[in-house]
Design a protein around this motif. Sequence first.
Motif, short mmCIF file in Angstrom:
data_model
loop_
_atom_site.label_atom_id
_atom_site.label_comp_id
_atom_site.label_asym_id
_atom_site.label_seq_id
_atom_site.Cartn_x
_atom_site.Cartn_y
_atom_site.Cartn_z
N VAL A 53 0.88 -1.26 0.15
CA VAL A 53 0.16 -0.06 -0.04
C VAL A 53 0.76 1.45 0.06
O VAL A 53 1.70 1.38 0.94
CB VAL A 53 -0.80 0.00 1.22
N ASP A 54 0.81 2.01 -0.90
CA ASP A 54 1.72 3.18 -1.04
C ASP A 54 1.51 4.13 0.11
O ASP A 54 0.33 4.63 0.23
CB ASP A 54 1.12 3.98 -2.37
N GLY A 55 2.46 4.52 0.77
CA GLY A 55 2.41 5.54 1.77
C GLY A 55 1.97 4.91 3.31
O GLY A 55 1.85 5.74 3.99
N VAL A 56 1.76 3.65 3.28
CA VAL A 56 1.32 2.92 4.50
C VAL A 56 1.96 1.84 4.89
O VAL A 56 2.19 0.93 4.15
CB VAL A 56 -0.12 2.65 4.50
N ASP A 57 2.78 1.70 6.09
CA ASP A 57 3.34 0.39 6.46
C ASP A 57 2.20 -0.59 6.80
O ASP A 57 1.29 -0.46 7.49
CB ASP A 57 3.93 0.76 7.95
N VAL A 58 2.22 -1.75 6.14
CA VAL A 58 1.29 -2.73 6.38
C VAL A 58 2.00 -4.07 6.95
O VAL A 58 3.08 -4.50 6.37
CB VAL A 58 0.63 -3.32 5.10
N GLU A 59 1.21 -4.75 7.96
CA GLU A 59 1.74 -6.01 8.67
C GLU A 59 0.60 -7.06 8.65
O GLU A 59 -0.45 -6.62 8.76
CB GLU A 59 2.36 -5.72 10.23
N THR A 60 0.94 -8.24 8.45
CA THR A 60 0.01 -9.36 8.76
C THR A 60 0.17 -10.24 9.84
O THR A 60 1.15 -10.53 10.16
CB THR A 60 -0.24 -10.17 7.43
N ILE A 61 -0.73 -10.26 10.64
CA ILE A 61 -0.67 -11.28 11.86
C ILE A 61 -1.55 -12.47 11.95
O ILE A 61 -2.60 -12.19 11.24
CB ILE A 61 -0.57 -10.49 13.08
N VAL A 62 -1.37 -13.38 12.67
CA VAL A 62 -2.41 -14.65 13.05
C VAL A 62 -2.56 -14.53 14.65
O VAL A 62 -1.28 -14.52 15.30
CB VAL A 62 -1.94 -15.69 12.54
N VAL A 63 -3.70 -14.37 15.00
CA VAL A 63 -4.07 -14.61 16.55
C VAL A 63 -4.89 -15.99 16.69
O VAL A 63 -6.03 -16.11 15.76
CB VAL A 63 -4.55 -13.45 17.24
N GLU A 64 -4.65 -16.84 17.60
CA GLU A 64 -5.49 -17.99 17.84
C GLU A 64 -6.50 -17.72 18.93
O GLU A 64 -6.25 -17.05 19.96
CB GLU A 64 -4.85 -19.05 18.44
N ASP A 65 -7.91 -17.93 18.69
CA ASP A 65 -8.98 -17.57 19.54
C ASP A 65 -10.14 -18.46 19.04
O ASP A 65 -10.46 -18.62 17.76
CB ASP A 65 -9.22 -15.90 19.61
N ARG A 66 -10.81 -18.89 20.03
CA ARG A 66 -12.07 -19.56 19.60
C ARG A 66 -13.14 -18.78 19.10
O ARG A 66 -14.21 -19.23 18.36
CB ARG A 66 -12.64 -20.37 20.98
N SER A 67 -13.15 -17.45 19.37
CA SER A 67 -14.14 -16.50 19.29
C SER A 67 -13.44 -15.52 18.06
O SER A 67 -12.33 -14.89 18.53
CB SER A 67 -14.60 -15.77 20.36
N VAL A 68 -14.03 -15.53 16.69
CA VAL A 68 -13.45 -14.36 16.02
C VAL A 68 -13.60 -12.91 16.60
O VAL A 68 -12.55 -12.20 16.59
CB VAL A 68 -14.11 -14.23 14.60
N PRO A 69 -14.61 -12.61 17.07
CA PRO A 69 -14.76 -11.16 17.67
C PRO A 69 -13.88 -11.33 18.91
O PRO A 69 -13.38 -10.15 19.17
CB PRO A 69 -16.24 -11.10 18.40
N GLY A 70 -13.60 -12.26 19.72
CA GLY A 70 -12.60 -12.01 20.86
C GLY A 70 -11.26 -11.96 20.58
O GLY A 70 -10.40 -11.19 21.11
N GLY A 71 -10.79 -12.76 19.55
CA GLY A 71 -9.51 -12.68 19.00
C GLY A 71 -9.29 -11.24 18.48
O GLY A 71 -8.10 -10.66 18.52
N LEU A 72 -10.13 -10.68 17.53
CA LEU A 72 -10.06 -9.40 17.02
C LEU A 72 -9.85 -8.17 18.24
O LEU A 72 -9.08 -7.50 18.07
CB LEU A 72 -11.15 -9.12 16.15
N ALA A 73 -10.67 -8.32 19.19
CA ALA A 73 -10.56 -7.32 20.13
C ALA A 73 -9.23 -7.50 20.97
O ALA A 73 -8.70 -6.42 21.40
CB ALA A 73 -11.88 -7.72 21.30
#
Length: 266
Positions: A53-73
């Motif tokens: 993405v031009d002009g933006v630092d981008v990182e990808t990560i993985v988190v483990e959680d049984r709940s998608v909303p919980g993992g994102l929070a």
Amino acid sequence: MTVLVGRVPGSDPGPGALVLGTRLARALGGPLVVCTVASPGDADAHADAAPVVDGVDVETIVVEDRSVPGGLARAAHAQHASVIVLGDAPPGPGSVGARLARSADVPVALAGDRAVHDGPITRVTCAFGGGRHAPRVLATAVDLARRTGASVRVASFGPQRGPTVPPEAGLHAEEIVVEQWRDQMLAAQRAALAELGVTDAETVAAAEASVEEAVESIGWDDGEILVVGANAAGAATRVLLGDPGGAIVRGAPVPVVLTPGTTTLA
């Protein structure tokens, strides 16, 4: 100010979510983190290559959680994210967006297929309900506008016939009630803006046959974002499930930011 874009394994976060996340990251001057939530022990879960993405630092990560909303929070907390971006458009009962809006302590931006505009944020509209949370929701909208250089609009939406006006009361009585509602909402909007020291915001109170039609009637810019309080309809999830908050989200032709009512994004 980190922007977190959420996704689930085996799915794309959607072009709308990435576009909106990029717009917010550019506007807020922070990095973009694309987060995949995987089930615990998922051997296939891995971080994809970060998009360029031009002009933006981008990182990808993985988190483990049984709940998608919980993992994102949890990821948003660990990354010190100011906002979480999802592709829901609009979220329904039980969706990730509905559950995350209920539990997250940061704003949740919903892109779906509405974030097709990749230019700057030009205007921030705040859906103003007049309840006790309304001033704090407005403060979030004003803060977003100030950080992005956008203008501010405050809008209240209602159906043409309120619950206190029975059909047999006649058109004249209905018009009186609607005008009284408009006057009350505009006065409340101006008072809340004055508390924040905002003098140049546009104010509007629209009433049509339905809340969705009222939302449509005020006109929207391509570069606009709508801020709605997650408590706008009482319980946090009712903004997604019931009237009037759910109708506002469903009727919005632009990306929506659901906020718990914090006064700033950071």
